[in-house]
Scaffold this motif. Structure first.
Motif, PDB file in Angstrom:
ATOM      1  N   THR A 182       0.810  -1.222   0.000  1.00 48.01           N
ATOM      2  CA  THR A 182       0.000   0.000   0.000  1.00 48.01           C
ATOM      3  C   THR A 182       0.843   1.273   0.000  1.00 48.01           C
ATOM      4  OG1 THR A 182      -1.805  -1.139   1.130  1.00 48.01           O
ATOM      5  CG2 THR A 182      -1.794   1.260   1.246  1.00 48.01           C
ATOM      6  N   ALA A 183       1.867   1.325   0.853  1.00 46.53           N
ATOM      7  CA  ALA A 183       2.673   2.553   0.940  1.00 46.53           C
ATOM      8  C   ALA A 183       3.361   2.852  -0.389  1.00 46.53           C
ATOM      9  CB  ALA A 183       3.703   2.416   2.058  1.00 46.53           C
ATOM     10  N   ASP A 184       3.917   1.822  -1.030  1.00 45.29           N
ATOM     11  CA  ASP A 184       4.585   2.035  -2.324  1.00 45.29           C
ATOM     12  C   ASP A 184       3.575   2.393  -3.404  1.00 45.29           C
ATOM     13  OD1 ASP A 184       7.071   1.504  -1.253  1.00 45.29           O
ATOM     14  OD2 ASP A 184       6.993  -0.628  -1.716  1.00 45.29           O
ATOM     15  N   ALA A 185       2.402   1.749  -3.352  1.00 45.24           N
ATOM     16  CA  ALA A 185       1.370   2.055  -4.350  1.00 45.24           C
ATOM     17  C   ALA A 185       0.903   3.502  -4.213  1.00 45.24           C
ATOM     18  CB  ALA A 185       0.198   1.097  -4.195  1.00 45.24           C
ATOM     19  N   VAL A 186       0.732   3.967  -2.984  1.00 46.27           N
ATOM     20  CA  VAL A 186       0.343   5.366  -2.761  1.00 46.27           C
ATOM     21  C   VAL A 186       1.426   6.297  -3.273  1.00 46.27           C
ATOM     22  CG1 VAL A 186      -0.024   7.098  -0.954  1.00 46.27           C
ATOM     23  CG2 VAL A 186      -1.202   4.890  -0.825  1.00 46.27           C
ATOM     24  N   GLU A 187       2.692   5.949  -3.018  1.00 49.50           N
ATOM     25  CA  GLU A 187       3.803   6.777  -3.494  1.00 49.50           C
ATOM     26  C   GLU A 187       3.818   6.859  -5.018  1.00 49.50           C
ATOM     27  OE1 GLU A 187       7.465   8.972  -3.463  1.00 49.50           O
ATOM     28  OE2 GLU A 187       5.910   8.624  -1.963  1.00 49.50           O
ATOM     29  N   LEU A 188       3.652   5.701  -5.667  1.00 51.78           N
ATOM     30  CA  LEU A 188       3.654   5.686  -7.136  1.00 51.78           C
ATOM     31  C   LEU A 188       2.504   6.517  -7.690  1.00 51.78           C
ATOM     32  CD1 LEU A 188       4.606   4.603  -9.898  1.00 51.78           C
ATOM     33  CD2 LEU A 188       3.149   2.595  -9.496  1.00 51.78           C
ATOM     34  N   PHE A 189       1.304   6.292  -7.150  1.00 52.82           N
ATOM     35  CA  PHE A 189       0.141   7.033  -7.642  1.00 52.82           C
ATOM     36  C   PHE A 189       0.319   8.530  -7.418  1.00 52.82           C
ATOM     37  CE2 PHE A 189      -4.158   8.773  -7.025  1.00 52.82           C
ATOM     38  CZ  PHE A 189      -4.744   8.414  -8.226  1.00 52.82           C
ATOM     39  N   SER A 190       0.820   8.897  -6.265  1.00 52.69           N
ATOM     40  CA  SER A 190       0.988  10.316  -5.946  1.00 52.69           C
ATOM     41  C   SER A 190       1.998  10.968  -6.889  1.00 52.69           C
ATOM     42  CB  SER A 190       1.433  10.475  -4.491  1.00 52.69           C
ATOM     43  OG  SER A 190       0.460   9.959  -3.609  1.00 52.69           O
ATOM     44  N   ARG A 191       3.075  10.268  -7.184  1.00 52.24           N
ATOM     45  CA  ARG A 191       4.071  10.822  -8.121  1.00 52.24           C
ATOM     46  C   ARG A 191       3.465  11.033  -9.508  1.00 52.24           C
ATOM     47  NH1 ARG A 191       9.984   7.926  -7.396  1.00 52.24           N
ATOM     48  NH2 ARG A 191      10.209   8.181  -5.130  1.00 52.24           N
ATOM     49  N   ARG A 192       2.678  10.063  -9.926  1.00 53.45           N
ATOM     50  CA  ARG A 192       2.110  10.186 -11.273  1.00 53.45           C
ATOM     51  C   ARG A 192       1.027  11.261 -11.316  1.00 53.45           C
ATOM     52  NH1 ARG A 192       6.130   7.956 -11.383  1.00 53.45           N
ATOM     53  NH2 ARG A 192       6.590   5.872 -12.226  1.00 53.45           N
ATOM     54  N   VAL A 193       0.298  11.443 -10.220  1.00 58.02           N
ATOM     55  CA  VAL A 193      -0.672  12.537 -10.153  1.00 58.02           C
ATOM     56  C   VAL A 193       0.057  13.870 -10.260  1.00 58.02           C
ATOM     57  CG1 VAL A 193      -2.291  13.734  -8.635  1.00 58.02           C
ATOM     58  CG2 VAL A 193      -2.444  11.256  -8.895  1.00 58.02           C
TER      59      VAL A 193
END
Length: 970
Positions: free
Chosen positions: A334-345
């Motif tokens: 979850t933490a990495d997925a949130v980081e990835l999504f946030s970067r792409r946003v």
């Protein structure tokens, strides 16, 4: 106000006043998202990851109310759908720390990292079950330290080290220029990078397995860039006959071929083997799934002919080569997925999600299974949509994510194309299996695969083959699928007009399977059967809801509801049971099947047993009940089974009780089944009704029947090998042994029953049983052991979380405190019990707690308050009809009368308490105390006869009159 967890939980005012695992965990979870709303469901899942309470929402509300009392009502805000801690992220040291590290990483700056590290004043306090939070904190601390030290790139992503695979740090890679450079930085996957390095050090062929969009290619490229000598081969566009040619083409670009021109008739295979001979090289074969057999053949030849070659393959299914090693690439944490999504946003719209967006981001990440490609496609929508709109759009995720980067590989441009790539090569039987699995929310048990396959017209081993293709996973004996894959299957069914038919087929096979498992619930295989119902809970619920909404499925629904009755009863999930019954039961006519008998009987019985104490019914309603009970009993005779005959006998007995009580609502101890109604009944029915008879006898003060029926039930359940029934019978036997003074035997049986019930019944039942054992220890004078065991009751009560569980703990703790001579501690516990309605079984609990309060108050020299407590408890105790509770309260009234100097009247109350109990409970500490002051009780001494009532006749019937006792307290 500031909330701190580094070095231990505290706030500005000092140590946190919240107490108990439940309250501490709730506050901690809200603190992690300080200032934002956390949904009730998310809170429940995090506070109770296993052994969730029967009613999580009520348990959560109970925890919230107690935390509010501890911290003040303004600290926790109830918001639609959840709760919010009224602090900013700046006010919580953990979130302040995380935000500073995030800022440091974003700016590549050491100063915020230093400030973050200054907050780390001691090890963070983390509640049980939140290991993920500690891992995140430790990872952030490592990032901060590297930034402060100027380490640059994350060590976890670079320190794979040299190995026999040829993998080394990227600075030493001479072929780095031949491997495509990354367009974006890799997020997460440190564990997988290390696993691949370790596998390549030990094995010559390693396959990265995972579903489409998991990032297999991205990870393989990262590994290739770290290798001293690497060759990357993209097989996605290759046909089965073109693999050697594609490898040769890649070799021509990435590795120096022989200086001589190709010889006549030299094949692509020959040129590749010649070019790689004598070299130590990592060969990456990317996207092998559509040519897996041919890729496997190429890999075998190369590994055989070229001892310096190691191969890293990426595929959605194994190549099937001897000696092949695997690294599974699942969804991002979850933490990495949130980081990835946030970067792409941030890339899409120029700004990262705000702190207020946190819950929405986590929900999007969860709904997209943490799949990197799906997250990237969703984040790209942030250019034109809000995050809330993206979240809402995921209800139709394939429409929302129906367009992606035009320059991307076509199979990665849309979410549908991503899964289409896996769908297209599937043979018919595997397609059917995938569609079938998509309509089972809990997945399909491996043992049930044959039945499910038969219902949908496919083979059971098709599910195993889908595991090999990374479209299903096999976890704990179940075939499961990612939510995105499930939605794909449902979408295909819907577009082809087959969704309803598939759901009906799933419902029908669940009926068969659940009926088969229900037969195991009343015998030696009860634990395995219960585990099946637990594992299929969501699928069964979805199937039941389908039958409620479709009249054509009524009979199927009745059969399914019948099959789920007993596990719901064992787990005390009465709300779910009632919903099912009310949706499917008939209200008139003789039931036409065994299933209908059970469901119709429950519709009649549940309201009668669960109505408020003062809610009596009219003569017309009694007549209707009696008539309906006769119809159900007739149905049971026509369609006999252990459960139908049990319920048929119970509703007849309930009808008699209503008639005898002139419409007074039922209590379980009013139910007495006649012997003639059990002629020809199965042994389990007789055994279970014997337990109910024993319970009725205990509550009515009939000690002889309690002994006879508990012994009978024990023998029958032992013969049947039913551990659940045996545990219930043991409880009743323990109660009888106590009254016989055989307390050591009672403790042994009680402890055995507790162990037997663990995992089979509700947490509330286990708590009650443990509390009974503590009472026995008090009788034995083993107070220290009882206090030690009390800690387990506390833990169970806080885990269960319901008001009555917390009530039971504090009431039991108060009893132990009184026995230990600490009356103030007893009052403190009683002051901590949660508020509950006075109806139903809660009346008994309140009456019992009130008698303990009166004892504590008397010990503290506060008789007026003790009298008030007794007065309040009298109507509750007598209305409950529970004779042991009434007897206990009357004994405490005798104690109060002794304190008031009225020993003659106290002796009458003491004798009445013994009659109500059914005999002298000689090991009860209160009985021992009263006998020490008043002498042995005289069974013939009537309750009435006090000098305040000189003209009253002498009769034992007065024991049932609370007004007499109320007059004693004047």
């Amino acid at each position: 106000m500031r909330l701190t967890y580094f070095g231990g939980p505290a706030w500005d005012a000092g140590p946190l006043p919240v107490r108990g695992r439940g309250q501490e965990t709730l506050l901690f979870r809200l603190a992690l998202d300080a200032g934002t709303v956390v949904s009730a469901r998310a809170l429940s899942e995090d506070i109770w990851p296993i052994d969730a309470p029967a009613d999580p929402r009520a348990a959560l509300q109970s925890l919230v109310s107690r935390v509010r009392r501890a911290l003040g009502p303004d600290m926790l805000e109830a918001v639609s759908g959840g709760y919010r801690l009224a602090l900013s992220r700046e006010d919580v040291d953990l979130t302040r720390f995380a935000d500073l590290v995030a800022e440091a990483r974003r700016r590549e700056s050491a100063e915020p990292a230093r400030e973050a590290l200054r907050l780390w004043t001691g090890d963070p306090w983390i509640p049980e079950g939140f290991d993920w939070a500690l891992r995140d904190l430790l990872e952030d601390r490592a990032h901060a330290r590297r930034l402060v030290a100027g380490a640059g790139r994350t060590a976890a992503l670079t320190d794979l080290g040299p190995s026999a695979s040829g993998v080394a740090a990227p600075e030493a890679a001479p072929t780095a220029g031949t491997i495509p450079a990354p367009l974006t930085a890799l997020v997460g996957r440190a564990d997988e990078l290390a696993a691949v390095a370790a596998q390549l050090g030990a094995d010559r062929l390693v396959t990265l397995l995972g579903p489409g969009g998991a990032g297999k290619t991205t990870l393989a490229l990262e590994i290739a860039r770290r290798a001293q000598d690497a060759l990357f081969v993209e097989l996605a566009p290759a046909a089965a006959t073109e693999i050697w040619a594609v490898v040769a083409g890649a070799a021509g670009r990435g590795i120096r071929l022989g200086d001589t021109a190709p010889r006549p008739q030299e094949t692509d295979r020959d040129r590749v083997l010649e070019a790689l001979r004598g070299r130590s090289v990592l060969l990456v074969l990317d996207n092998c799934e559509h040519v897996s057999a041919e890729a496997a053949a190429v890999a075998i030849e190369m590994l055989t002919a070229l001892p310096g070659v190691r191969i890293l393959a990426t595929s959605r299914e194994p190549l099937g080569v001897p000696g092949e090693a695997f690294v599974d690439l699942g969804p991002l944490p979850t933490a990495d997925a949130v980081e990835l999504f946030s970067r792409r946003v941030r890339s899409a719209r120029g700004s990262a999600p705000s702190l207020d967006d946190g819950p929405t981001v986590e929900r999007i990440v969860r709904r997209l299974d943490g799949l990197p490609l799906a997250l990237e496609l969703a984040a790209a929508k942030a250019r034109t949509l809000t995050l809330a709109e993206i979240d809402a759009g995921l209800d139709d995720r394939f429409a929302l994510l129906g367009a992606g980067p035009r320059a991307a590989d076509p199979r990665h441009q849309t979410l549908r194309a991503l899964i289409d790539w896996s769908w297209e090569p599937l043979p018919t039987d595997e397609r059917i299996a995938l569609l079938a699995a998509s309509v089972f929310p809990d997945g399909v048990g491996a043992d049930d695969a044959h039945a499910v396959g038969d219902a949908f017209g496919t083979e059971a081993d098709a599910f195993d083959r889908l595991v090999d293709r990374s479209l299903l996973s096999r976890v704990d004996g179940r075939f499961r699928m990612l939510e995105t894959v499930r939605e794909y299957g449902i979408d295909r069914l819907r577009r082809d007009g087959g969704e309803h038919g598939a759901r009906v087929a799933a419902t029908e096979v669940l009926v068969e399977l659940a009926t088969r498992q229900d037969a195991r619930l009343r015998g030696p295989e009860v634990r395995a059967a219960l585990a099946w119902f637990d594992a299929n809970d969501e699928s069964l619920t979805a199937a039941l809801r389908l039958t409620w909404s479709d009249p054509e499925l009524h009979d199927v629904g009745v059969r399914l509801a019948r099959a789920t009755v007993w596990p719901a009863f064992m787990r005390e999930r009465f709300a779910d049971l009632r919903t099912s019954v009310e949706s499917l039961a008939r209200t008139d006519g003789v039931p036409g099947s065994e299933a209908a008998v059970v469901v119709d009987a429950l519709l009649l019985a549940l309201p009668a047993f669960t109505a408020p104490l003062d809610d009596d019914i009219s003569p017309e309603e009694v007549e209707a009940f009696v008539r309906r009970a006769a119809e159900i009993a007739e149905g049971a005779r026509r369609h006999p089974s252990d459960l139908s005959l049990t319920l048929g006998a119970l509703v007849l007995s309930a009808a008699r009780a209503l008639q005898d009580g002139r419409g007074r609502r039922l209590r379980s101890w009013n139910i007495v089944v006649r012997d003639e109604e059990l002629v020809g009944a199965p042994p389990w029915t007789i055994a279970f009704l014997a337990v109910l008879r024993a319970a009725a006898a205990q509550n009515n003060g009939d000690v002889t029947t309690l002994g006879d029926e508990s012994a009978r039930a024990l023998t029958l359940f032992e013969d049947l090998g039913d551990p659940w029934g045996l545990a219930l019978a043991s409880q009743m036997r323990s109660e009888w042994l106590i009254l016989q003074g055989r307390v050591e035997e009672a403790l042994a049986i009680s402890d055995g029953a507790t162990a037997a019930l663990a995992g089979m019944t509700s947490a509330w039942d286990v708590i009650q049983q443990r509390a009974l054992a503590l009472g026995i220890l008090v009788r034995l004078g083993r107070i220290d052991e009882a206090l030690a065991r009390l800690e387990e009751v506390r833990r169970l009560a806080e885990t269960e979380g319901s008001s009555r569980a917390i009530f039971q703990f504090h009431s039991t703790a108060a009893t132990l405190a009184i026995a230990a001579g600490d009356a103030q501690a007893a009052l403190d516990h009683l002051d901590s019990v949660p508020l509950m309605d006075l109806g139903g079984p809660q009346a008994q609990l309140h009456a019992w707690a009130a008698s303990r309060r009166a004892q504590a108050l008397l010990a503290l020299g506060r008789p007026v308050e003790a009298r008030d407590s007794l007065r309040a408890a009298l109507p509750l105790a007598y209305a409950s009809g529970d004779h042991p509770i009434i007897a206990d309260l009357v004994a405490v009234i005798a104690l109060w009368l002794i304190d008031a100097g009225r020993t003659d009247t106290a002796a009458r109350a003491f004798a009445a308490s013994v009659r109500l109990r059914g005999g002298a409970d000689e090991t009860d500490p209160l009985f021992v105390r009263l006998r020490g002051t008043l002498g042995a009780p005289d069974p013939a001494l009537p309750l009435r006869g006090d000098r305040r009532l000189p003209d009253a006749p002498l009769t034992h019937d007065d024991d049932e009159d609370p007004e007499i006792l109320a007059a004693f307290l004047d």
